[in-house]
Design a protein around this motif. Structure first.
Motif, PDB file in Angstrom:
ATOM      1  N   ALA A  22     -72.360  29.554  38.492  1.00 20.51           N
ATOM      2  CA  ALA A  22     -71.345  28.531  38.308  1.00 20.51           C
ATOM      3  C   ALA A  22     -70.090  28.906  39.084  1.00 20.51           C
ATOM      4  O   ALA A  22     -69.687  30.058  39.086  1.00 20.51           O
ATOM      5  N   ASP A  23     -69.504  27.934  39.766  1.00 22.36           N
ATOM      6  CA  ASP A  23     -68.214  28.114  40.425  1.00 22.36           C
ATOM      7  C   ASP A  23     -67.172  27.364  39.616  1.00 22.36           C
ATOM      8  O   ASP A  23     -67.347  26.185  39.317  1.00 22.36           O
ATOM      9  N   THR A  24     -66.086  28.047  39.276  1.00 18.14           N
ATOM     10  CA  THR A  24     -65.030  27.442  38.479  1.00 18.14           C
ATOM     11  C   THR A  24     -63.679  27.764  39.103  1.00 18.14           C
ATOM     12  O   THR A  24     -63.432  28.907  39.494  1.00 18.14           O
ATOM     13  N   VAL A  25     -62.818  26.762  39.188  1.00 18.72           N
ATOM     14  CA  VAL A  25     -61.444  26.941  39.664  1.00 18.72           C
ATOM     15  C   VAL A  25     -60.512  26.606  38.511  1.00 18.72           C
ATOM     16  O   VAL A  25     -60.609  25.530  37.908  1.00 18.72           O
ATOM     17  N   THR A  26     -59.588  27.543  38.196  1.00 15.37           N
ATOM     18  CA  THR A  26     -58.677  27.387  37.073  1.00 15.37           C
ATOM     19  C   THR A  26     -57.241  27.649  37.530  1.00 15.37           C
ATOM     20  O   THR A  26     -56.986  28.603  38.254  1.00 15.37           O
ATOM     21  N   ILE A  27     -56.319  26.798  37.085  1.00 20.74           N
ATOM     22  CA  ILE A  27     -54.894  26.936  37.393  1.00 20.74           C
ATOM     23  C   ILE A  27     -54.149  27.328  36.114  1.00 20.74           C
ATOM     24  O   ILE A  27     -54.425  26.798  35.036  1.00 20.74           O
ATOM     25  N   GLY A  28     -53.190  28.262  36.252  1.00 16.63           N
ATOM     26  CA  GLY A  28     -52.390  28.675  35.109  1.00 16.63           C
ATOM     27  C   GLY A  28     -50.995  29.116  35.531  1.00 16.63           C
ATOM     28  O   GLY A  28     -50.665  29.130  36.715  1.00 16.63           O
ATOM     29  N   TRP A  29     -50.174  29.493  34.558  1.00 12.88           N
ATOM     30  CA  TRP A  29     -48.808  29.934  34.847  1.00 12.88           C
ATOM     31  C   TRP A  29     -48.355  30.959  33.817  1.00 12.88           C
ATOM     32  O   TRP A  29     -48.892  31.040  32.720  1.00 12.88           O
ATOM     33  N   TRP A  30     -47.354  31.744  34.221  1.00 11.20           N
ATOM     34  CA  TRP A  30     -46.771  32.748  33.324  1.00 11.20           C
ATOM     35  C   TRP A  30     -45.275  32.832  33.582  1.00 11.20           C
ATOM     36  O   TRP A  30     -44.819  32.776  34.736  1.00 11.20           O
ATOM     37  N   GLN A  31     -44.512  32.943  32.469  1.00 17.78           N
ATOM     38  CA  GLN A  31     -43.094  33.279  32.555  1.00 17.78           C
ATOM     39  C   GLN A  31     -42.757  34.176  31.380  1.00 17.78           C
ATOM     40  O   GLN A  31     -43.231  33.969  30.254  1.00 17.78           O
ATOM     41  N   ASP A  32     -41.958  35.178  31.631  1.00 21.78           N
ATOM     42  CA  ASP A  32     -41.587  36.143  30.602  1.00 21.78           C
ATOM     43  C   ASP A  32     -40.949  35.431  29.411  1.00 21.78           C
ATOM     44  O   ASP A  32     -40.024  34.629  29.569  1.00 21.78           O
ATOM     45  N   GLY A  33     -41.491  35.707  28.218  1.00 18.18           N
ATOM     46  CA  GLY A  33     -40.957  35.125  27.003  1.00 18.18           C
ATOM     47  C   GLY A  33     -41.632  33.845  26.550  1.00 18.18           C
ATOM     48  O   GLY A  33     -41.275  33.302  25.502  1.00 18.18           O
TER      49      GLY A  33
END
Length: 267
Positions: A22-33
């Motif tokens: 399976a090929d999967t593309v996932t988008i995410g984000w991070w910010q402190d707190g």
């Protein structure tokens, strides 16, 4: 092998085809707190990579994240190789993994945010990788603006969602390019690295910052950037069995029957 056992084995093969990668593309984000200091997934798409069907994941505007960072679009995709009907990518033999954002802006007090895209299911002929890559700034306000975009490429083992060397961990940094107060420009680089087995994951990260304490009157946007990479010498993603579907299964069954008949003749 007794004939009855052989027939039972063939029946089991027909009833339970082998699983496909399976090929999967996932988008995410991070910010402190935010989000308990974990990378938050925004969306994901899975599917095969074909000449007419790239894997495309788009998170559309209006998009506000964390302390007030905004983006018109976040786009991650696996683009089929050159020569297929879907154009784009790096123009090389393998599929291109691309991550982009556009119309990015920072909150009034500035700050830092990390944007992630992971391709799970990358497969190559061997674990030694050659990665033609492109790091680019597509949009940037002119003059001294306090913006920095650090663009990173990581590789990690199968299932390594959002792997990096900072928040999630588990990723090996292949290369980082920093753009600071930079007009639109690009760097094309051929990188090398090692895949930790087959299949593996590739994560592309934008570390997006504006220092508004030093530059209080700098524009809050408009910033856009792109990362592209291609794991060289890719192996086509297999279907349930070599030959794809029932024809391939028939070939496999025929080979098994031939082996059983040779055993009978020797006996």
């Amino acid at each position: 092998m007794p004939k009855r056992s052989l027939l039972l084995l063939l029946a089991a093969m027909l009833a339970c085809p082998l699983p496909a990668f399976a090929d999967t593309v996932t988008i995410g984000w991070w910010q402190d707190g935010f989000n308990n200091n974990q990378v938050k997934a925004l969306s994901a798409t899975s599917g095969p990579i074909t000449a007419t069907s790239p894997i495309v994941q788009i998170v559309d505007h209006p998009l506000f994240l964390g302390s007030g960072f905004g983006f018109a679009q976040l786009i991650a995709m696996v683009i089929p190789p050159t020569g297929n009907v879907f154009s784009g990518g790096l123009g090389v033999a393998g599929p291109t993994f691309q991550f982009s954002f556009n119309n990015g802006f920072a909150p009034p007090n500035g700050g830092n945010i990390r944007l992630y895209a992971t391709w799970q299911g990358a497969v190559t002929a061997g674990n030694t990788l050659t990665l033609p890559s492109r790091f680019a700034i597509d949009e940037m306000p002119g003059g001294t603006n306090g913006f920095t975009v650090a663009e990173q490429i990581f590789v990690c083992g199968v299932g390594g969602l959002f792997c990096d060397n900072f928040v999630v961990g588990g990723g090996t940094l292949v290369r980082q390019i920093d753009f600071h107060d930079t007009p639109p420009s690009a760097q094309n680089i051929t990188l090398t690295g090692f895949a930790p087995g087959q299949a593996f994951s590739i994560t592309e990260v934008f570390d997006f910052t504006q220092d508004r304490g030093t530059f209080p009157f700098a524009p809050q946007g408009n910033v856009g950037a792109t990362i592209m990479t291609d794991p060289a010498a890719p192996v086509p993603v297999p279907g349930p069995i070599a030959g794809a579907g029932l024809p391939g299964l028939i070939l496999a069954v025929g080979g098994l029957l031939g082996w059983w008949r040779r055993r009978q003749a020797i006996a």
